[in-house]
Scaffold this motif. Structure first.
Motif, PDB file in Angstrom:
ATOM      1  N   VAL A  28       9.967   3.217   4.843  1.00 53.20           N
ATOM      2  CA  VAL A  28       8.837   2.576   5.589  1.00 53.20           C
ATOM      3  C   VAL A  28       8.444   1.211   4.902  1.00 53.20           C
ATOM      4  O   VAL A  28       8.413   0.327   5.928  1.00 53.20           O
ATOM      5  N   ALA A  29       8.365   1.013   3.614  1.00 55.60           N
ATOM      6  CA  ALA A  29       8.046  -0.405   3.131  1.00 55.60           C
ATOM      7  C   ALA A  29       9.174  -1.497   3.536  1.00 55.60           C
ATOM      8  O   ALA A  29       8.707  -2.422   3.986  1.00 55.60           O
ATOM      9  N   LYS A  30      10.493  -1.008   3.530  1.00 53.98           N
ATOM     10  CA  LYS A  30      11.595  -1.788   4.087  1.00 53.98           C
ATOM     11  C   LYS A  30      11.407  -2.098   5.712  1.00 53.98           C
ATOM     12  O   LYS A  30      11.591  -3.279   5.819  1.00 53.98           O
ATOM     13  N   ALA A  31      11.037  -1.019   6.210  1.00 53.13           N
ATOM     14  CA  ALA A  31      10.876  -1.351   7.730  1.00 53.13           C
ATOM     15  C   ALA A  31       9.804  -2.288   7.942  1.00 53.13           C
ATOM     16  O   ALA A  31       9.967  -3.307   8.795  1.00 53.13           O
ATOM     17  N   ASP A  54       0.894  -1.411   0.121  1.00 54.08           N
ATOM     18  CA  ASP A  54      -0.051   0.223   0.005  1.00 54.08           C
ATOM     19  C   ASP A  54       0.867   1.162   0.025  1.00 54.08           C
ATOM     20  O   ASP A  54       0.412   2.182  -0.817  1.00 54.08           O
ATOM     21  N   ILE A  55       1.892   1.233   0.909  1.00 57.22           N
ATOM     22  CA  ILE A  55       2.829   2.208   0.769  1.00 57.22           C
ATOM     23  C   ILE A  55       3.417   2.611  -0.421  1.00 57.22           C
ATOM     24  O   ILE A  55       3.645   3.903  -0.824  1.00 57.22           O
ATOM     25  N   ARG A  56       3.974   1.531  -1.020  1.00 53.49           N
ATOM     26  CA  ARG A  56       4.681   1.888  -2.264  1.00 53.49           C
ATOM     27  C   ARG A  56       3.851   2.340  -3.497  1.00 53.49           C
ATOM     28  O   ARG A  56       4.137   3.022  -4.364  1.00 53.49           O
ATOM     29  N   ALA A  57       2.468   1.679  -3.456  1.00 48.40           N
ATOM     30  CA  ALA A  57       1.624   1.918  -4.431  1.00 48.40           C
ATOM     31  C   ALA A  57       1.009   3.645  -4.492  1.00 48.40           C
ATOM     32  O   ALA A  57       0.562   4.022  -5.352  1.00 48.40           O
ATOM     33  N   ALA A  58       1.305   4.085  -3.334  1.00 47.99           N
ATOM     34  CA  ALA A  58       0.856   5.509  -3.345  1.00 47.99           C
ATOM     35  C   ALA A  58       2.020   6.759  -3.838  1.00 47.99           C
ATOM     36  O   ALA A  58       1.543   7.911  -3.671  1.00 47.99           O
ATOM     37  N   VAL A  59       3.051   5.948  -4.319  1.00 48.95           N
ATOM     38  CA  VAL A  59       4.238   7.102  -4.829  1.00 48.95           C
ATOM     39  C   VAL A  59       3.834   7.167  -6.359  1.00 48.95           C
ATOM     40  O   VAL A  59       3.782   6.164  -7.108  1.00 48.95           O
ATOM     41  N   GLY A  60       3.699   8.223  -7.007  1.00 53.43           N
ATOM     42  CA  GLY A  60       3.648   8.716  -8.322  1.00 53.43           C
ATOM     43  C   GLY A  60       4.728   8.641  -8.902  1.00 53.43           C
ATOM     44  O   GLY A  60       5.939   8.654  -8.495  1.00 53.43           O
TER      45      GLY A  60
END
Length: 330
Positions: free
Chosen positions: A168-171, A137-143
């Motif tokens: 954050v995704a790595k964490a 979800d976190i990665r998908a929010a980056v344009g």
């Protein structure tokens, strides 16, 4: 009969209370703790460069969703043309700078956030939005432009989030069961310092030590993760010669940090210990300790004065201990 039932109920309540107390009063659900540190050297010009170290600490539930999150960034910008000994560097993190980071006016001009938002305010918006999200979800929010594509997030966060989101995704993906629960408090601390400057090798180095800690109601550490990132700027004739690129943290470097042979020569750890292995020993030792106990274990030489800790950790821990203690008492 009614009196007997009342007595029985009172006894059962008392037994449950004693049992609960014996278990330490823990009611929270177990969560995983994760920490990730990423870095870059960029904007390299003649006498200036920028060292960015992004850190994210998370607690994650059994479904891989973020329960709590802390983010911060150390941005170190030395200028060799500055006359002062610190080259004009402010070693506070972006979050610590609060309004001194001075991006509110620029943010206001974008128009998304009424009156604009300082970095720490936009970081708060990101953290609030991230709760309940997965790494995907976190990665998908980056344009494509590095900013958020999520309407709820862009309402309070218009900064470039590429590095933050990936960290954050790595964490989240690295999070492990270390003893924390949903009752515990999560904290993140970053301490950056000029490590050394050598005329012989013309090297200016900044180390960012990072600690993610969860603590219980008594201030005792229930989980602890540490890492560090080193930003090195080589120089010649008063100008930087280093190339822009990524910085790999000490923990992520694993054996490539290459300190095992030196460690082995000390003779304390059989066959020596790499930085990440000694960090792991420190993390395990820190469990159950308070901030005061963490600080008390540092000797005058900056190394551990605790026999149990020294058996697996012989590195200098003064800065590490400071970040862990700061996080534990945040």
């Amino acid at each position: 009969m009614k009196n007997f039932k009342k007595v029985l109920a009172v006894v059962l309540v008392a037994v449950l209370a004693v049992s609960f107390a014996a278990c330490g009063g823990k009611k929270g659900t177990a969560v995983k703790t994760g920490l990730a540190v990423t870095g870059t050297i960029d904007e390299v010009k003649d006498t200036t460069l920028t060292i960015d170290v992004v850190a994210a600490a998370v607690t994650v539930d059994a479904d891989g969703k973020i329960v709590d999150i802390k983010i911060d960034e150390a941005q170190t910008k030395p200028d060799l043309a500055k006359a002062d000994a610190d080259y004009g560097v402010d070693l506070r993190t972006k979050y610590e700078k609060q309004g001194d980071y001075a991006m509110k006016e620029t943010s206001a001009q974008i128009g998304n956030i009424q009156g604009g938002g300082e970095w720490f305010e936009q970081a708060d918006a990101f953290m609030a939005w991230a709760k309940g999200k997965t790494a995907a979800d976190i990665r998908a929010a980056v344009g494509a432009d590095g900013k958020s594509t999520d309407a709820d997030l862009t309402a309070g966060c218009t900064i470039t989030i590429t590095g933050i989101a990936e960290t954050v995704a790595k964490a989240v993906e690295s999070a492990a069961d270390l003893g924390a629960t949903t009752d515990d408090k999560l904290a993140l601390n970053i301490k950056t310092e000029k490590y050394y400057e050598s005329d012989g090798v013309k090297l200016l180095q900044y180390d960012s030590n990072v600690a993610a800690v969860t603590t219980d109601a008594d201030g005792k550490i229930t989980s602890c993760l540490i890492d560090a990132a080193q930003g090195k700027g080589t120089m010649a004739d008063g100008k930087f010669t280093v190339k822009a690129g990524t910085i790999t943290s000490k923990k992520d470097l694993k054996e490539d940090y290459n300190m095992k042979a030196v460690s082995a020569q000390m003779g304390v750890i059989p066959n020596g210990g790499e930085w990440y292995e000694q960090a792991d020993a420190y993390q395990k030792w820190a469990i159950g300790k308070t901030a005061d106990q963490i600080k008390a274990a540092v000797g005058e030489d900056g190394k551990s004065s605790d026999a149990d800790l020294k058996a697996g950790c012989t590195i200098t821990i003064s800065s590490i201990a400071e970040t862990v203690a700061n996080a534990a008492q945040a």
